[in-house]
Design a protein around this motif. Sequence first.
Motif, PDB file in Angstrom:
ATOM      1  N   ALA A 181    -119.265 -11.983  -3.270  1.00  0.00           N
ATOM      2  CA  ALA A 181    -118.182 -11.067  -2.887  1.00  0.00           C
ATOM      3  C   ALA A 181    -117.922 -10.044  -3.988  1.00  0.00           C
ATOM      4  O   ALA A 181    -117.690  -8.853  -3.707  1.00  0.00           O
ATOM      5  N   VAL A 182    -117.962 -10.499  -5.242  1.00  0.00           N
ATOM      6  CA  VAL A 182    -117.742  -9.582  -6.363  1.00  0.00           C
ATOM      7  C   VAL A 182    -118.891  -8.576  -6.460  1.00  0.00           C
ATOM      8  O   VAL A 182    -118.671  -7.391  -6.719  1.00  0.00           O
ATOM      9  N   GLN A 183    -120.113  -9.041  -6.244  1.00  0.00           N
ATOM     10  CA  GLN A 183    -121.255  -8.133  -6.279  1.00  0.00           C
ATOM     11  C   GLN A 183    -121.149  -7.087  -5.172  1.00  0.00           C
ATOM     12  O   GLN A 183    -121.506  -5.915  -5.369  1.00  0.00           O
ATOM     13  N   ASP A 184    -120.647  -7.488  -4.020  1.00  0.00           N
ATOM     14  CA  ASP A 184    -120.450  -6.533  -2.928  1.00  0.00           C
ATOM     15  C   ASP A 184    -119.455  -5.451  -3.338  1.00  0.00           C
ATOM     16  O   ASP A 184    -119.638  -4.269  -3.002  1.00  0.00           O
ATOM     17  N   ALA A 185    -118.417  -5.860  -4.084  1.00  0.00           N
ATOM     18  CA  ALA A 185    -117.436  -4.876  -4.555  1.00  0.00           C
ATOM     19  C   ALA A 185    -118.085  -3.877  -5.500  1.00  0.00           C
ATOM     20  O   ALA A 185    -117.785  -2.672  -5.457  1.00  0.00           O
ATOM     21  N   TRP A 186    -118.972  -4.350  -6.369  1.00  0.00           N
ATOM     22  CA  TRP A 186    -119.673  -3.454  -7.285  1.00  0.00           C
ATOM     23  C   TRP A 186    -120.550  -2.462  -6.508  1.00  0.00           C
ATOM     24  O   TRP A 186    -120.589  -1.268  -6.820  1.00  0.00           O
ATOM     25  N   LEU A 187    -121.242  -2.941  -5.496  1.00  0.00           N
ATOM     26  CA  LEU A 187    -122.095  -2.059  -4.705  1.00  0.00           C
ATOM     27  C   LEU A 187    -121.259  -1.015  -3.969  1.00  0.00           C
ATOM     28  O   LEU A 187    -121.638   0.164  -3.888  1.00  0.00           O
ATOM     29  N   ARG A 188    -120.117  -1.424  -3.437  1.00  0.00           N
ATOM     30  CA  ARG A 188    -119.246  -0.477  -2.744  1.00  0.00           C
ATOM     31  C   ARG A 188    -118.678   0.556  -3.714  1.00  0.00           C
ATOM     32  O   ARG A 188    -118.531   1.735  -3.380  1.00  0.00           O
ATOM     33  N   LEU A 189    -118.370   0.104  -4.928  1.00  0.00           N
ATOM     34  CA  LEU A 189    -117.864   1.031  -5.936  1.00  0.00           C
ATOM     35  C   LEU A 189    -118.911   2.085  -6.269  1.00  0.00           C
ATOM     36  O   LEU A 189    -118.599   3.263  -6.441  1.00  0.00           O
ATOM     37  N   GLY A 190    -120.181   1.653  -6.352  1.00  0.00           N
ATOM     38  CA  GLY A 190    -121.249   2.591  -6.660  1.00  0.00           C
ATOM     39  C   GLY A 190    -121.443   3.651  -5.593  1.00  0.00           C
ATOM     40  O   GLY A 190    -121.954   4.745  -5.877  1.00  0.00           O
ATOM     41  N   ARG A 191    -121.013   3.343  -4.351  1.00  0.00           N
ATOM     42  CA  ARG A 191    -121.147   4.303  -3.253  1.00  0.00           C
ATOM     43  C   ARG A 191    -119.877   5.130  -3.051  1.00  0.00           C
ATOM     44  O   ARG A 191    -119.820   5.953  -2.136  1.00  0.00           O
ATOM     45  N   SER A 192    -118.876   4.885  -3.889  1.00  0.00           N
ATOM     46  CA  SER A 192    -117.599   5.575  -3.745  1.00  0.00           C
ATOM     47  C   SER A 192    -117.410   6.611  -4.849  1.00  0.00           C
ATOM     48  O   SER A 192    -118.139   6.610  -5.842  1.00  0.00           O
ATOM     49  N   ASP A 193    -116.432   7.454  -4.672  1.00  0.00           N
ATOM     50  CA  ASP A 193    -116.070   8.446  -5.686  1.00  0.00           C
ATOM     51  C   ASP A 193    -115.019   7.808  -6.588  1.00  0.00           C
ATOM     52  O   ASP A 193    -113.826   7.815  -6.271  1.00  0.00           O
ATOM     53  N   ALA A 194    -115.455   7.248  -7.710  1.00  0.00           N
ATOM     54  CA  ALA A 194    -114.552   6.515  -8.587  1.00  0.00           C
ATOM     55  C   ALA A 194    -113.441   7.388  -9.138  1.00  0.00           C
ATOM     56  O   ALA A 194    -112.342   6.901  -9.435  1.00  0.00           O
ATOM     57  N   ASP A 195    -113.696   8.695  -9.263  1.00  0.00           N
ATOM     58  CA  ASP A 195    -112.668   9.592  -9.795  1.00  0.00           C
ATOM     59  C   ASP A 195    -111.460   9.694  -8.873  1.00  0.00           C
ATOM     60  O   ASP A 195    -110.373  10.103  -9.310  1.00  0.00           O
ATOM     61  N   GLN A 196    -111.646   9.356  -7.599  1.00  0.00           N
ATOM     62  CA  GLN A 196    -110.558   9.452  -6.640  1.00  0.00           C
ATOM     63  C   GLN A 196    -109.782   8.137  -6.502  1.00  0.00           C
ATOM     64  O   GLN A 196    -108.844   8.059  -5.706  1.00  0.00           O
ATOM     65  N   ILE A 197    -110.161   7.121  -7.284  1.00  0.00           N
ATOM     66  CA  ILE A 197    -109.484   5.820  -7.221  1.00  0.00           C
ATOM     67  C   ILE A 197    -108.437   5.763  -8.328  1.00  0.00           C
ATOM     68  O   ILE A 197    -108.776   5.743  -9.517  1.00  0.00           O
ATOM     69  N   ASP A 198    -107.172   5.761  -7.959  1.00  0.00           N
ATOM     70  CA  ASP A 198    -106.092   5.772  -8.946  1.00  0.00           C
ATOM     71  C   ASP A 198    -105.944   4.426  -9.645  1.00  0.00           C
ATOM     72  O   ASP A 198    -105.735   4.360 -10.850  1.00  0.00           O
ATOM     73  N   ASN A 199    -106.035   3.340  -8.876  1.00  0.00           N
ATOM     74  CA  ASN A 199    -105.852   1.983  -9.408  1.00  0.00           C
ATOM     75  C   ASN A 199    -107.122   1.192  -9.146  1.00  0.00           C
ATOM     76  O   ASN A 199    -107.281   0.593  -8.079  1.00  0.00           O
ATOM     77  N   LEU A 200    -108.047   1.207 -10.104  1.00  0.00           N
ATOM     78  CA  LEU A 200    -109.342   0.571  -9.888  1.00  0.00           C
ATOM     79  C   LEU A 200    -109.196  -0.926  -9.648  1.00  0.00           C
ATOM     80  O   LEU A 200    -109.852  -1.488  -8.769  1.00  0.00           O
ATOM     81  N   GLY A 201    -108.346  -1.600 -10.431  1.00  0.00           N
ATOM     82  CA  GLY A 201    -108.170  -3.036 -10.254  1.00  0.00           C
ATOM     83  C   GLY A 201    -107.666  -3.380  -8.867  1.00  0.00           C
ATOM     84  O   GLY A 201    -108.160  -4.324  -8.229  1.00  0.00           O
ATOM     85  N   GLY A 202    -106.687  -2.633  -8.382  1.00  0.00           N
ATOM     86  CA  GLY A 202    -106.164  -2.877  -7.043  1.00  0.00           C
ATOM     87  C   GLY A 202    -107.193  -2.584  -5.974  1.00  0.00           C
ATOM     88  O   GLY A 202    -107.319  -3.320  -4.986  1.00  0.00           O
ATOM     89  N   TRP A 203    -107.956  -1.484  -6.170  1.00  0.00           N
ATOM     90  CA  TRP A 203    -108.999  -1.120  -5.201  1.00  0.00           C
ATOM     91  C   TRP A 203    -110.050  -2.215  -5.117  1.00  0.00           C
ATOM     92  O   TRP A 203    -110.453  -2.643  -4.017  1.00  0.00           O
ATOM     93  N   LEU A 204    -110.507  -2.708  -6.262  1.00  0.00           N
ATOM     94  CA  LEU A 204    -111.525  -3.758  -6.284  1.00  0.00           C
ATOM     95  C   LEU A 204    -111.005  -5.055  -5.683  1.00  0.00           C
ATOM     96  O   LEU A 204    -111.729  -5.750  -4.958  1.00  0.00           O
ATOM     97  N   THR A 205    -109.758  -5.410  -5.987  1.00  0.00           N
ATOM     98  CA  THR A 205    -109.177  -6.633  -5.427  1.00  0.00           C
ATOM     99  C   THR A 205    -109.130  -6.549  -3.911  1.00  0.00           C
ATOM    100  O   THR A 205    -109.434  -7.521  -3.205  1.00  0.00           O
ATOM    101  N   THR A 206    -108.786  -5.377  -3.379  1.00  0.00           N
ATOM    102  CA  THR A 206    -108.742  -5.192  -1.930  1.00  0.00           C
ATOM    103  C   THR A 206    -110.125  -5.345  -1.316  1.00  0.00           C
ATOM    104  O   THR A 206    -110.295  -6.000  -0.278  1.00  0.00           O
ATOM    105  N   VAL A 207    -111.136  -4.756  -1.954  1.00  0.00           N
ATOM    106  CA  VAL A 207    -112.504  -4.859  -1.435  1.00  0.00           C
ATOM    107  C   VAL A 207    -112.969  -6.316  -1.442  1.00  0.00           C
ATOM    108  O   VAL A 207    -113.542  -6.806  -0.455  1.00  0.00           O
TER     109      VAL A 207
END
Length: 298
Positions: free
Chosen positions: A35-61
């Motif tokens: 599940a954590v690896q899936d979050a990393w892959l999704r992060l790589g496909r996202s625009d990280a600059d547009q994520i205000d709260n990375l920890g919250g975003w990753l926890t949600t994913v």
Amino acid sequence: MEETEWLAERFEQHRPRLRAVAYRMLGSMAEADDAVQDAWLRLGRSDADQIDNLGGWLTTVVARECLHMLRSRRRREEPRLPEPVAIVDGDLDPEQEALMADSVGLALLVVLDRLSPAERLAFVLHDMFELPFAEIAAIVGRTPAAARQLASRARRRVNGAELPSPDPDLVRRRQVVDAFYAASRGGDFDALVQILDPDVVWTSDFGTDGQRVVRGAPAVARQVRGANGGRLHPVLVNGVVGALVTVDGRPFAALVFTVAGDRIIAIDGLRDPERVRRFADAAGIPPPPVTSPAREGS
């Protein structure tokens, strides 16, 4: 490349918390890592600059992926014991001490397995990780009030489960389990009955063959004969005393003991070969040496 490395560094800062969330959701460190690896892959496909709260975003994913995995498991699998986290018993380094301090008992994970996927998510995220119900509601697709009700129902079931309270003294727990080992190896039935609580519960998980539950000191004492040629490797499992059993150097079973006072009140055993192998790998117990087949005529 520099941007990727920067993002990876930020992700690694959140990995311990993400693994903790996923393990409490899934009861399996292997699935938690997926599940954590899936979050990393999704992060790589996202625009990280547009994520205000990375920890919250990753926890949600991670939470959404865990919810999907729980629902899939519920449709296709029989109940099974959660997969324990093991560390070789002995002097712990700071990272291992932190893991043990933050560990969740198998008894609680068993209760969490009885909850619906949405109840489990609400309870874990709110009661264990203090996420607000507004964020939980968005994950489960319900209103904040409904998410609060999910957590409340889960909390009542957890509180009503009367989970065993292990002795906080690790030295005492080791002594009790050592006495159990000695009585088991010696075949001393009376000594085993004295070490076991009258209402002790023995649970064995055979993977796809399901679970077996035995209750009461006499009945459990008859179950604890060690395998011929077996060797016990002491480990700490989810913060309590346990052991890996090897036969001829190969992982055979994993045991987890819950001790209260001077008696064992619960024993959980894993016999599913694949899960026992992962348990041995996590505990850092090396596999047996590979021997070459004897040549003819030698």
